[in-house]
Design a protein around this motif. Structure first.
Motif, PDB file in Angstrom:
ATOM      1  N   GLU A  44       0.611   2.772  -3.162  1.00  0.00           N
ATOM      2  CA  GLU A  44      -0.739   3.058  -3.920  1.00  0.00           C
ATOM      3  C   GLU A  44      -2.083   2.729  -2.949  1.00  0.00           C
ATOM      4  O   GLU A  44      -1.755   1.546  -2.163  1.00  0.00           O
ATOM      5  N   ARG A  46      -5.713   1.567  -2.404  1.00  0.00           N
ATOM      6  CA  ARG A  46      -6.585   1.084  -3.231  1.00  0.00           C
ATOM      7  C   ARG A  46      -7.995   0.784  -2.422  1.00  0.00           C
ATOM      8  O   ARG A  46      -7.871   0.888  -1.221  1.00  0.00           O
ATOM      9  N   PRO A  53      -5.901   2.078  -8.557  1.00  0.00           N
ATOM     10  CA  PRO A  53      -5.612   2.802  -7.282  1.00  0.00           C
ATOM     11  C   PRO A  53      -6.349   4.165  -7.226  1.00  0.00           C
ATOM     12  O   PRO A  53      -6.846   4.642  -8.107  1.00  0.00           O
TER      13      PRO A  53
END
Length: 165
Positions: A44, A46, A53
């Protein structure tokens, strides 16, 4: 109302030489079915500005197959344990490297539809267990890692729906 498309039970399992599209050896009856699994690993991405995300990127998608054979033929025992069969004798080496095969599973026909699952390159790893019970026949599990074919002609797994006339 439309007829449902159902994948139901295993009609047969055949193996063959890897990546040839031919599956000449029937492994016999199974018990308890089997499991085809894909386990995706992802990352993910971020940002500091958002709680959700920005992107999710798949990094791996290993596929495995587990089958429970009921037919305890010497060839099936040798395949399950990564050994070899000579007549009625199965020999299992000290260090098992696995056996590469092609695998084809055909499901039972339901509502005039069945499925063929083809795996052109698979490693039967040799991880197996036989449980000796007094109330039912033993099954022989095949633990299979699905490998990337060496040619782009084949895909790791193909599932084909076939309609019977």
């Amino acid at each position: 109302m439309a007829v449902a498309n159902l994948i139901f039970s295993i009609a047969n399992v055949k193996i063959g030489t890897k990546e040839t599209g031919t599956y000449e050896t029937d492994l016999g009856v199974t018990k308890g079915g089997g499991t085809l699994t894909q386990d995706i690993t992802s990352v993910e991405i971020r940002s500091d500005q958002k709680s959700d995300p920005e992107a999710i990127i798949a990094t791996q998608a290993p596929k495995t197959l587990t089958l429970n054979l009921l037919d305890a033929s010497p060839d099936n025992l040798a395949l399950a344990f990564g050994g070899s069969a000579a007549g009625s004798v199965v020999t299992i080496p000290a260090l098992v490297e696995g056996i590469e095969k092609g695998i084809k599973i055909t499901t039972r026909t339901v509502n005039k539809v069945y499925y063929e699952i083809e795996i052109p390159r698979a490693l039967v790893k040799g991880n197996s267990t036989i449980t000796f019970g007094s109330d039912d026949a033993s099954t022989i599990p095949l633990d299979v890692a699905i490998l990337k074919p060496s040619s782009d002609t084949y895909k790791p797994v193909t599932i084909k729906k076939i309609t019977v006339a």
